[in-house]
Design a protein around this motif. Structure first.
Motif, PDB file in Angstrom:
ATOM      1  N   LYS A 115       3.649  -2.686   0.109  1.00 20.63           N
ATOM      2  CA  LYS A 115       3.656  -1.439  -0.652  1.00 20.63           C
ATOM      3  C   LYS A 115       3.371  -0.243   0.254  1.00 20.63           C
ATOM      4  CE  LYS A 115       1.716   0.684  -4.817  1.00 20.63           C
ATOM      5  NZ  LYS A 115       0.771   0.513  -5.954  1.00 20.63           N
ATOM      6  N   LYS A 116       2.556  -0.453   1.271  1.00 19.84           N
ATOM      7  CA  LYS A 116       2.167   0.634   2.170  1.00 19.84           C
ATOM      8  C   LYS A 116       3.170   0.863   3.284  1.00 19.84           C
ATOM      9  CE  LYS A 116      -1.707   2.184   5.053  1.00 19.84           C
ATOM     10  NZ  LYS A 116      -3.086   1.848   5.541  1.00 19.84           N
ATOM     11  N   HIS A 117       3.877  -0.197   3.723  1.00 19.89           N
ATOM     12  CA  HIS A 117       4.621  -0.083   4.976  1.00 19.89           C
ATOM     13  C   HIS A 117       6.143  -0.244   4.891  1.00 19.89           C
ATOM     14  CE1 HIS A 117       1.031   0.135   7.516  1.00 19.89           C
ATOM     15  NE2 HIS A 117       0.506  -0.813   6.754  1.00 19.89           N
ATOM     16  N   ILE A 118       6.689  -0.849   3.847  1.00 18.39           N
ATOM     17  CA  ILE A 118       8.141  -1.105   3.895  1.00 18.39           C
ATOM     18  C   ILE A 118       8.918  -0.445   2.761  1.00 18.39           C
ATOM     19  CG2 ILE A 118       7.782  -3.264   5.145  1.00 18.39           C
ATOM     20  CD1 ILE A 118       8.510  -4.753   2.564  1.00 18.39           C
ATOM     21  N   GLY A 119       8.322   0.515   2.095  1.00 15.73           N
ATOM     22  CA  GLY A 119       9.051   1.310   1.122  1.00 15.73           C
ATOM     23  C   GLY A 119       9.619   0.513  -0.026  1.00 15.73           C
ATOM     24  N   ILE A 120      10.897   0.781  -0.338  1.00 19.45           N
ATOM     25  CA  ILE A 120      11.534   0.200  -1.512  1.00 19.45           C
ATOM     26  C   ILE A 120      11.621  -1.322  -1.446  1.00 19.45           C
ATOM     27  CG2 ILE A 120      13.885   0.337  -0.605  1.00 19.45           C
ATOM     28  CD1 ILE A 120      14.743   1.207  -3.468  1.00 19.45           C
ATOM     29  N   TYR A 121      11.615  -1.884  -0.245  1.00 19.35           N
ATOM     30  CA  TYR A 121      11.673  -3.345  -0.112  1.00 19.35           C
ATOM     31  C   TYR A 121      10.455  -4.012  -0.744  1.00 19.35           C
ATOM     32  CZ  TYR A 121      15.667  -3.077   3.044  1.00 19.35           C
ATOM     33  OH  TYR A 121      16.915  -2.857   3.578  1.00 19.35           O
ATOM     34  N   LEU A 133      12.121 -11.114   4.101  1.00 15.82           N
ATOM     35  CA  LEU A 133      11.077 -10.109   3.940  1.00 15.82           C
ATOM     36  C   LEU A 133      10.303  -9.950   5.248  1.00 15.82           C
ATOM     37  CD1 LEU A 133       9.461  -8.205   2.122  1.00 15.82           C
ATOM     38  CD2 LEU A 133       8.072 -10.170   1.418  1.00 15.82           C
ATOM     39  N   SER A 134      10.055 -11.062   5.905  1.00 15.15           N
ATOM     40  CA  SER A 134       9.369 -11.055   7.187  1.00 15.15           C
ATOM     41  C   SER A 134      10.161 -10.271   8.228  1.00 15.15           C
ATOM     42  CB  SER A 134       9.156 -12.495   7.664  1.00 15.15           C
ATOM     43  OG  SER A 134       8.494 -12.533   8.895  1.00 15.15           O
TER      44      SER A 134
END
Length: 289
Positions: A115-121, A133-134
């Motif tokens: 939630k903090k680092h990869i935005g919409i993903y 995802l990794s």
């Protein structure tokens, strides 16, 4: 970090930072001739990142592309329709989610990081397989100076020259390798990644520096210290190299070709450089300048 190698193998969609090398031959660009070839072809070790530092290719690399008639990567990244047609392959099976594979505390840890680092993903953490995802997480640890990764840039550059662009593997073949790892193994890998993210960030930068300096023997030492199952290791490199070799030979007989594949596949005892030599080709290193 036990699962680093698995996280760094996804050149098709996100990021590929794995390397297998051959000491005393620290080059990324190789010239291929002889053994019945009418024209010279080339082999280049590429990398799927957008950091501007890897785009300093040197005149010899551009010369090699301009003086061939085709550019083949691992996959044809220009074929957007084929890639879209396989989009479902990265999705979780029905009834399975990341939350199902982890404890509540573990899942919460990954969800918070994403939630903090990869935005919409972050909205997709229960929908896409953990291994992809990794890869998204790994890609976000590096700079994104350019609009597209190096391997995609090379294919687009060749296409603009009017060259034939293609791939020496199929999407199905690459997905088959990823599917060797169970979803539980993938989830465990993802958890360890998030728990050791600062260590991974430092190691990835170190590996990038070695790539930039073409210090392939040192890169090899880093990779060899990180192991997974023998089946996966053989599938991700050795078995694929044999397939690549066969298709490179077929393609080179048709027309001179610049092959741009992940640097993992270039050297080592079972790498493409030695495999090509064993088939009778003259494979000479080219200094990039």
């Amino acid at each position: 970090m036990k699962f680093l190698l698995q996280r760094l193998v996804f050149s098709v969609f996100f990021l590929s930072l794995i390397f297998q090398t051959h000491a005393q031959e620290n080059f990324l660009l190789w010239q291929i001739s002889g053994n019945g070839l009418s024209d010279t072809s080339y082999l280049f070790g590429t990398i799927h990142i957008r950091d501007k530092r890897v785009f300093d290719l040197g005149d010899s690399t551009y010369y090699a592309i301009q003086h061939t008639k085709a550019l083949f990567g691992e996959l044809d990244l220009q074929d957007k329709d084929a890639i879209k047609a396989h989009a479902s392959e990265i999705m979780m099976p029905a009834g399975i989610s990341l939350e199902y594979l982890l404890t509540p505390a573990e899942y919460k840890q990954i969800k918070k990081y994403c939630k903090k680092h990869i935005g919409i993903y972050a909205l997709l953490i229960n929908k896409i397989k953990p291994i992809y995802l990794s890869a998204v997480i790994s890609e976000n640890l590096l700079k994104k100076d350019e609009k597209q990764p190096l391997d995609m840039y090379l294919q687009e550059y060749a296409s603009k020259l009017g060259h034939t662009v293609g791939g020496i593997e199929t999407i199905d073949e690459q997905f088959a390798v990823m599917n060797i790892l169970s979803l539980q193994e993938q989830a465990n890998m993802l958890l360890e990644q998030v728990q050791h993210i600062e260590d991974e960030k430092k190691l990835m930068e170190e590996m990038l520096q070695l790539y930039l300096s073409e210090s392939l023997d040192k890169l090899d030492s880093l990779v060899q210290a990180d192991t997974t199952s023998q089946e996966f290791n053989e599938a991700i490199l050795d078995t694929r190299n044999k397939v690549m070799l066969k298709r490179m030979q077929e393609q080179m007989l048709k027309k001179s070709t610049f092959f741009a594949v992940g640097a993992a596949h270039l050297a080592g005892e079972k790498g493409l450089v030695l495999l090509l030599r064993k088939e009778g080709f003259q494979v000479r290193p080219v200094k990039r300048k």
